[in-house]
Structure formats: C-alpha cells, structure tokens
Design a protein around this motif. Structure first.
Motif, PDB file in Angstrom:
ATOM      1  N   UNK A   1       0.807  -1.218   0.000  1.00 39.14           N
ATOM      2  CA  UNK A   1       0.000   0.000   0.000  1.00 39.14           C
ATOM      3  C   UNK A   1       0.840   1.268   0.000  1.00 39.14           C
ATOM      4  N   UNK A   2       2.061   1.204   0.513  1.00 38.61           N
ATOM      5  CA  UNK A   2       2.904   2.400   0.522  1.00 38.61           C
ATOM      6  C   UNK A   2       3.755   2.511  -0.739  1.00 38.61           C
ATOM      7  N   UNK A   3       3.862   1.428  -1.510  1.00 38.07           N
ATOM      8  CA  UNK A   3       4.715   1.433  -2.700  1.00 38.07           C
ATOM      9  C   UNK A   3       3.943   1.494  -4.010  1.00 38.07           C
ATOM     10  N   UNK A   4       2.716   1.043  -3.985  1.00 41.76           N
ATOM     11  CA  UNK A   4       1.923   0.979  -5.211  1.00 41.76           C
ATOM     12  C   UNK A   4       0.662   1.821  -5.081  1.00 41.76           C
ATOM     13  N   UNK A   5       0.061   2.078  -6.224  1.00 41.43           N
ATOM     14  CA  UNK A   5      -1.231   2.750  -6.285  1.00 41.43           C
ATOM     15  C   UNK A   5      -2.198   1.841  -7.029  1.00 41.43           C
ATOM     16  N   UNK A   6      -3.459   2.095  -6.875  1.00 39.63           N
ATOM     17  CA  UNK A   6      -4.484   1.266  -7.509  1.00 39.63           C
ATOM     18  C   UNK A   6      -4.223   1.095  -9.003  1.00 39.63           C
ATOM     19  N   UNK A   7      -3.894   2.176  -9.677  1.00 46.30           N
ATOM     20  CA  UNK A   7      -3.717   2.137 -11.128  1.00 46.30           C
ATOM     21  C   UNK A   7      -2.439   1.441 -11.578  1.00 46.30           C
TER      22      UNK A   7
END
Length: 156
Positions: free
Chosen positions: A32-38
C-alpha cells in the motif's frame, strides 16, 4: 498481418504481491505504501487493492475475510471471490521477494502510462488547431511526473 500489441503487465507479480499482502501485515503496508491502484493492470486486482487500502485507513488489517467483506460492500465481489483471494495466498510460496515483485509491477505500470502519454501527444499533434508548444510542454510534464508518487498509508 498486423501484430497484436500487448499491454505491459505481469499478472503473476500482481497475484504474488496481493497474496503476500493478504498473508502478512508488513507486506500489506509495503504494497500500500509502494503501489497505487492504477499500478495494477486489471480491474480485479485494482478492486482488491482499493479494498485493502480502505481497510487500513480504518485501522482494520486486510486479510481474506475482511477484503472479501469490503469487496461485497463495494458491490464488486462476484461468486468465487473468496476462493480467488484464498488461492492467491495459497500460491504465495514466500513473501521474501515482495520488493522485487513490486518493482516489476511499477515498471509495467510506468510503461503503460508512458504509452498512454505518447499516444495522447500523437493524437493532439494531429489536430492543427492545437498549440504545438503546449503539447510539448504537457508531454514533458507528464513524462516528468511518471515517477512522482505519494502515499498516505500509515502502518497499523
């Protein structure tokens, strides 16, 4: 014969990262801190990420049950969703490579976004009424912003 253009993606890396996040709280935070939904290539994985993100913002640890429940609440769960989530955890042999898998997902995501940026610039240059300097500036800014990330996810 035209060659089929593939979308840059690595479904196995996505499955592995989500499986690890469902198994271990520290992996969930890493994802969750390294990636985004898109950054995910398909809507199923985007929805799962979104559910995990919402849960952690409410200080609820994401796991198979809580994520499935959130997906149902968001009306995006389909029959077999809990089995799919469970399968992701079973397939995740180790969580030690999560950073490498996250890097793969980010690289594929960056390639998709760059393709979209370039396609938009090409489309805009085809219209004679569009300002070419504005298109060039927009292209430069969009490329510059490819690596800029923000995260407001806090560890539980």
């Amino acid at each position: 014969m035209e060659e089929l253009e593939l979308i840059p993606q690595d479904i196995e890396a996505e499955r592995s990262v989500i499986g690890a996040a469902l198994l271990r709280p520290e992996c969930a935070f890493e994802v969750l801190s390294s990636l985004q939904k898109d950054d995910f290539s398909g809507s199923v994985h985007m929805h799962i990420y979104e559910a995990m993100e919402g849960l952690t913002k409410e200080r609820i640890m994401p796991d198979i049950v809580t994520v499935n429940s959130r997906l149902e609440a968001l009306h995006v769960a389909a029959p077999g969703t809990i089995e799919y989530l469970s399968g992701l955890t079973v397939e995740t042999i180790t969580t030690k490579n999560i950073k490498s898998h996250i890097d793969i997902i980010r690289e594929k995501s960056k390639r998709r976004r760059l393709k979209e940026i370039c396609a938009r610039a090409i489309s805009e240059t085809s219209e004679p009424e569009n300002d070419i300097d504005g298109i060039a500036n927009g292209l430069c800014n969009a490329i510059y912003d490819l690596d800029r990330r923000k995260s407001d996810v806090k560890p539980l």
